[in-house]
Design a protein around this motif. Structure first.
Motif, PDB file in Angstrom:
ATOM      1  N   UNK A 146       0.783  -1.241   0.000  1.00  0.00           N
ATOM      2  CA  UNK A 146       0.000   0.000   0.000  1.00  0.00           C
ATOM      3  C   UNK A 146       0.810   1.284   0.000  1.00  0.00           C
ATOM      4  N   UNK A 147       2.068   1.221   0.378  1.00  0.00           N
ATOM      5  CA  UNK A 147       2.797   2.496   0.419  1.00  0.00           C
ATOM      6  C   UNK A 147       4.193   2.361   0.976  1.00  0.00           C
ATOM      7  N   UNK A 148       4.608   3.412   1.691  1.00  0.00           N
ATOM      8  CA  UNK A 148       5.983   3.486   2.196  1.00  0.00           C
ATOM      9  C   UNK A 148       6.092   2.948   3.616  1.00  0.00           C
ATOM     10  N   UNK A 149       7.256   2.397   3.933  1.00  0.00           N
ATOM     11  CA  UNK A 149       7.520   1.919   5.287  1.00  0.00           C
ATOM     12  C   UNK A 149       7.824   3.110   6.204  1.00  0.00           C
ATOM     13  N   UNK A 150       7.874   2.868   7.512  1.00  0.00           N
ATOM     14  CA  UNK A 150       8.190   3.928   8.483  1.00  0.00           C
ATOM     15  C   UNK A 150       9.718   4.031   8.620  1.00  0.00           C
ATOM     16  N   UNK A 151      10.272   5.185   8.315  1.00  0.00           N
ATOM     17  CA  UNK A 151      11.742   5.295   8.282  1.00  0.00           C
ATOM     18  C   UNK A 151      12.345   5.550   9.667  1.00  0.00           C
ATOM     19  N   UNK A 152      12.055   4.670  10.617  1.00  0.00           N
ATOM     20  CA  UNK A 152      12.635   4.813  11.952  1.00  0.00           C
ATOM     21  C   UNK A 152      13.408   3.546  12.273  1.00  0.00           C
ATOM     22  N   UNK A 153      14.517   3.708  12.944  1.00  0.00           N
ATOM     23  CA  UNK A 153      15.287   2.550  13.387  1.00  0.00           C
ATOM     24  C   UNK A 153      14.472   1.855  14.479  1.00  0.00           C
ATOM     25  N   UNK A 154      14.141   0.580  14.288  1.00  0.00           N
ATOM     26  CA  UNK A 154      13.258  -0.083  15.252  1.00  0.00           C
ATOM     27  C   UNK A 154      14.005  -1.108  16.093  1.00  0.00           C
ATOM     28  N   UNK A 155      13.516  -1.308  17.316  1.00  0.00           N
ATOM     29  CA  UNK A 155      14.080  -2.341  18.186  1.00  0.00           C
ATOM     30  C   UNK A 155      13.437  -3.685  17.908  1.00  0.00           C
ATOM     31  N   UNK A 156      12.212  -3.617  17.420  1.00  0.00           N
ATOM     32  CA  UNK A 156      11.539  -4.868  17.074  1.00  0.00           C
ATOM     33  C   UNK A 156      10.566  -4.661  15.912  1.00  0.00           C
ATOM     34  N   UNK A 157      10.553  -5.660  15.040  1.00  0.00           N
ATOM     35  CA  UNK A 157       9.611  -5.645  13.925  1.00  0.00           C
ATOM     36  C   UNK A 157       8.587  -6.751  14.188  1.00  0.00           C
ATOM     37  N   UNK A 158       7.322  -6.404  14.087  1.00  0.00           N
ATOM     38  CA  UNK A 158       6.282  -7.418  14.337  1.00  0.00           C
ATOM     39  C   UNK A 158       5.515  -7.666  13.033  1.00  0.00           C
ATOM     40  N   UNK A 159       5.898  -8.704  12.291  1.00  0.00           N
ATOM     41  CA  UNK A 159       5.256  -8.945  11.000  1.00  0.00           C
ATOM     42  C   UNK A 159       3.813  -9.439  11.156  1.00  0.00           C
ATOM     43  N   UNK A 160       3.070  -9.327  10.079  1.00  0.00           N
ATOM     44  CA  UNK A 160       1.674  -9.787  10.069  1.00  0.00           C
ATOM     45  C   UNK A 160       0.813  -8.737   9.405  1.00  0.00           C
ATOM     46  N   UNK A 161      -0.300  -9.172   8.889  1.00  0.00           N
ATOM     47  CA  UNK A 161      -1.223  -8.230   8.245  1.00  0.00           C
ATOM     48  C   UNK A 161      -2.642  -8.640   8.592  1.00  0.00           C
ATOM     49  N   UNK A 162      -3.119  -8.258   9.776  1.00  0.00           N
ATOM     50  CA  UNK A 162      -2.356  -7.699  10.889  1.00  0.00           C
ATOM     51  C   UNK A 162      -1.667  -8.806  11.683  1.00  0.00           C
ATOM     52  N   UNK A 163      -0.691  -8.450  12.544  1.00  0.00           N
ATOM     53  CA  UNK A 163      -0.068  -9.466  13.391  1.00  0.00           C
ATOM     54  C   UNK A 163      -1.094 -10.024  14.378  1.00  0.00           C
ATOM     55  N   UNK A 164      -0.937 -11.283  14.738  1.00  0.00           N
ATOM     56  CA  UNK A 164      -1.825 -11.895  15.733  1.00  0.00           C
ATOM     57  C   UNK A 164      -1.496 -11.326  17.115  1.00  0.00           C
ATOM     58  N   UNK A 165      -2.480 -11.150  17.999  1.00  0.00           N
ATOM     59  CA  UNK A 165      -2.175 -10.645  19.348  1.00  0.00           C
ATOM     60  C   UNK A 165      -1.091 -11.463  20.066  1.00  0.00           C
ATOM     61  N   UNK A 166      -1.062 -12.786  19.858  1.00  0.00           N
ATOM     62  CA  UNK A 166      -0.010 -13.600  20.477  1.00  0.00           C
ATOM     63  C   UNK A 166       1.371 -13.166  19.997  1.00  0.00           C
ATOM     64  N   UNK A 167       1.471 -12.860  18.701  1.00  0.00           N
ATOM     65  CA  UNK A 167       2.748 -12.424  18.131  1.00  0.00           C
ATOM     66  C   UNK A 167       3.156 -11.091  18.752  1.00  0.00           C
ATOM     67  N   UNK A 168       2.183 -10.192  18.896  1.00  0.00           N
ATOM     68  CA  UNK A 168       2.471  -8.864  19.441  1.00  0.00           C
ATOM     69  C   UNK A 168       2.948  -8.989  20.888  1.00  0.00           C
ATOM     70  N   UNK A 169       2.211  -9.762  21.681  1.00  0.00           N
ATOM     71  CA  UNK A 169       2.545  -9.903  23.089  1.00  0.00           C
ATOM     72  C   UNK A 169       3.932 -10.532  23.254  1.00  0.00           C
ATOM     73  N   UNK A 170       4.168 -11.589  22.510  1.00  0.00           N
ATOM     74  CA  UNK A 170       5.461 -12.279  22.555  1.00  0.00           C
ATOM     75  C   UNK A 170       6.603 -11.298  22.236  1.00  0.00           C
ATOM     76  N   UNK A 171       6.405 -10.473  21.200  1.00  0.00           N
ATOM     77  CA  UNK A 171       7.445  -9.530  20.796  1.00  0.00           C
ATOM     78  C   UNK A 171       7.696  -8.483  21.885  1.00  0.00           C
ATOM     79  N   UNK A 172       6.612  -7.977  22.461  1.00  0.00           N
ATOM     80  CA  UNK A 172       6.771  -6.926  23.474  1.00  0.00           C
ATOM     81  C   UNK A 172       7.465  -7.468  24.728  1.00  0.00           C
ATOM     82  N   UNK A 173       7.135  -8.692  25.113  1.00  0.00           N
ATOM     83  CA  UNK A 173       7.779  -9.289  26.289  1.00  0.00           C
ATOM     84  C   UNK A 173       9.273  -9.438  26.020  1.00  0.00           C
ATOM     85  N   UNK A 174       9.597  -9.906  24.811  1.00  0.00           N
ATOM     86  CA  UNK A 174      11.017 -10.112  24.487  1.00  0.00           C
ATOM     87  C   UNK A 174      11.782  -8.801  24.452  1.00  0.00           C
TER      88      UNK A 174
END
Ligand code: SF4
Ligand code: SF4
Lengths: 392, 203
Positions: free
Chosen positions: B169-197
């Motif tokens: 759909x467009x351009x990515x966010x040009x910020x250096x990230x500590x974590x990337x959470x893939x998915x369209x949309x990401x599953x809540x389990x994926x989000x929670x797991x990433x944030x805990x890590x």
């Protein structure tokens, strides 16, 4: 253009602006559709401007409100959606366009995809298989239930009622899981095609458990003065140009499900839910009772959807033409008008319910006070994603 | 009695889940073989690139999801946020799907607060901003302002394919990230797991 006719002037119920045209319940016209009855910014003694948004915790999406106030009353208001996405679908095959259409607004993606596909099928003169039509109704009603649960959760959250809020979030998550189980994707991405719905509806009856639990919460909320007081007399809107739950809350019998024969809703049968007070409470009531009505439709569908009937490949009569279709999304009418040539989309216009509802909200909010704002805003169920789209 | 929300809540019991349940297939890792016509080039030389996948199923049945939801890409952690981690979601130009899923990690099934994760209403109190959606013109400045308003140390989380790679759909966010959470949309389990890590915590 099986379901619509071109006309010189509007006839019947006005739905709203679709691209450069104006859509009514059965006709489309080239007249201008804009209404400018929002009153100009008047001068008030002691009034000052207050900005809410564009990025704020209380707002789920990016929108900015410029509010003129003399302390507590909202004297005037302007809204500016902040996230504007250009989404190009012209020149694409319908399949490639679909990938983008379903990402215009995920919470209403079934409504977007189904309206778009119905318009494409109209343009190509494709007769839909009855089973496909029933399955499409199932997607639309599941989407309605999830959305209404979400709107009500946003309302209880605004009232700081934590127990019902978390209980409703629990039910939203259960609905998403059910959708995920039926269709493989929680927002129906990648399941809809021309004359085909790729979901397995065997477990559809499970929606009943969710709605049973919802009924208890709903009954509790109807007895909660703390909650009701926040909604009654808040954001009153009686407007013939309103749509969806906002119109039905004002006693207007507007519902695309029964106005068009585009999907066989009439055969399944359901009641249009209405309220009288035309306020945020009325909109809440309509949504609550619609959850129950939608579950009845879904339970009827469990008997007549046969998953083993393999939908036949579609047979297009035209690969060039124009088509227009409208469905009842959770927040009201949603329509696509498309033109195709050699199987490719040459133009696509969208009428999004949130665009119409934002105008309705702006009319209803003047004269209310700040503490009313969040409840009134949430009661319209607006998504900025679909307003901020420039379909090219 | 019906209004006694507290009792109603207690009666419902504990709904929080220790082990994942009912994960939608098309939000998990994809595996397979063969040549496919992937619209975002998320499959290159037989390798699946999570950051680009929009879970459209065009690669099916050559490639199939395997139900592994731990697909986030951690680039750096911050142990300081182990006990309490305040996040500020910001929408650059999303379809609303990522917004819904981030909201749902607060539902009782996931109960983010048991891991010390909380939403905040202002970037001034945030340890991380969670950016979702593609980069739209007007939001460029807003994202910059939100980032600058956060106190140090601060983290950036990119949520969803749009934010990470722009998707279709467009351009990515040009910020250096500590974590990337893939998915369209990401599953809540994926989000929670990433944030805990990313906050250096344990599940
Ligand atoms: S699901 Fe779609 S985007 Fe993802 S790898 Fe398969 S074809 Fe590519
Ligand atoms: S990644 Fe997918 S779900 Fe998230 S905003 Fe983009 S299109 Fe929507």
């Amino acid at each position: 253009m099986k379901h619509y006719k071109w006309s010189d002037k509007g006839e019947g119920r006005k739905i709203g602006k679709i691209g450069n045209y104006c859509l009514y319940d059965k006709v489309i016209t080239e007249e201008s559709c804009e209404e400018t009855n929002l009153s100009p910014d008047a001068k008030y003694y002691g009034a000052f401007k207050f900005v809410y948004g564009p990025s704020a915790g209380g707002l789920l999406e990016s929108i900015k409100f410029d509010i003129t106030t003399d302390g507590e009353r909202i004297l005037n208001i302007n809204s500016i959606p902040y996230k504007i996405r250009k989404i190009k679908v012209t020149g694409l095959s319908w399949e490639d366009a679909l990938l983008k259409i379903e990402r215009i607004n995920a919470p209403f993606s079934a409504s977007h995809i189904i309206a778009f596909l119905l318009a494409i099928e109209d343009a190509m003169n494709i007769e839909q298989d009855y089973q496909t039509q029933l399955k499409r109704i199932a997607l639309l009603e599941l989407e309605r239930i999830r959305n209404h649960l979400f709107v009500i959760a946003r309302l209880t959250e605004a009232a700081s009622l934590s127990v019902p809020t978390f209980h409703l979030l629990y039910l939203i998550e259960e609905t998403n899981r059910l959708i995920g189980k039926l269709c493989g994707h929680r927002y129906f991405f990648g399941v809809n095609y021309i004359n085909k719905v790729n979901c397995n509806f065997e477990k559809l009856f499970k929606i009943l458990d969710i709605v049973k639990e919802f009924r208890l919460i709903f009954e509790g909320l109807l007895e909660s003065r703390i909650f009701i007081d926040r909604l009654q007399q808040n954001g009153i809107l009686r407007d013939r140009d309103s749509i969806g739950p906002a119109a039905r809350a004002a006693g207007l019998e507007y519902d695309a499900r029964l106005e068009l024969n585009i999907l066989p809703y009439k055969e399944i049968g359901f009641k249009i839910v209405k309220a009288e007070d035309a306020d945020a409470f009325g909109r809440f009531l309509v949504r609550g009772y619609e959850i129950i009505e939608s579950s009845k439709i879904l339970i009827e569908l469990t008997d007549i959807i046969k998953d083993n009937t393999n939908t036949e490949e579609y047979k297009a009569i035209n690969d060039e033409g124009e088509g227009l279709a409208r469905v009842e999304s959770p927040s009201g009418d949603l329509a696509y008008y498309v033109k195709i040539k050699e199987g490719r989309v040459t133009s696509a216009q969208l009428l999004s319910p949130s665009y119409v509802n934002l105008k309705s909200f702006m009319k209803s909010v003047k004269g209310t006070i700040f503490t009313d704002f969040q409840f009134n805003w949430e009661s319209f169920g607006i998504w900025i994603s679909e307003i901020g789209v420039n379909l090219e | 009695m019906k209004n006694w929300w507290f009792l109603r809540g207690v009666r419902k019991g504990i709904l929080t889940e220790k082990t994942p349940k009912d994960i939608a297939e098309w939000s998990t890792e994809i595996e397979g073989k063969g040549v496919v016509n992937c619209p975002t080039k998320a499959i290159e030389n037989g390798k699946w690139i999570a950051e680009r996948c929009i879970f459209c199923r065009r690669c099916y049945p050559n490639y199939k999801p395997n139900l592994n939801y731990e697909i986030s890409i951690i680039k750096g952690t911050q142990k300081l946020f182990k006990k309490s981690f305040f996040i500020y979601p910001i929408d650059a130009g999303s379809c609303g799907g990522c917004n819904m899923e981030i909201k749902l990690i607060s539902s009782p099934q996931y109960d983010m607060t048991r891991f010390g994760i909380f939403f905040t209403n202002t970037p001034r109190h945030a340890d991380a901003i969670i950016v979702m959606g593609t980069l739209t013109e007007k939001m460029k400045e807003v994202i910059k302002e939100a980032y600058n308003a956060m106190p140090e140390p601060k983290l950036v989380v990119l949520l969803g394919t749009c934010a990470i790679s722009g998707g279709i759909l467009g351009e990515a966010i040009p910020l250096e990230a500590s974590v990337l959470i893939p998915g369209c949309p990401p599953n809540p389990y994926t989000i929670l797991d990433a944030l805990i890590k990313v906050k250096g915590g344990k599940k």
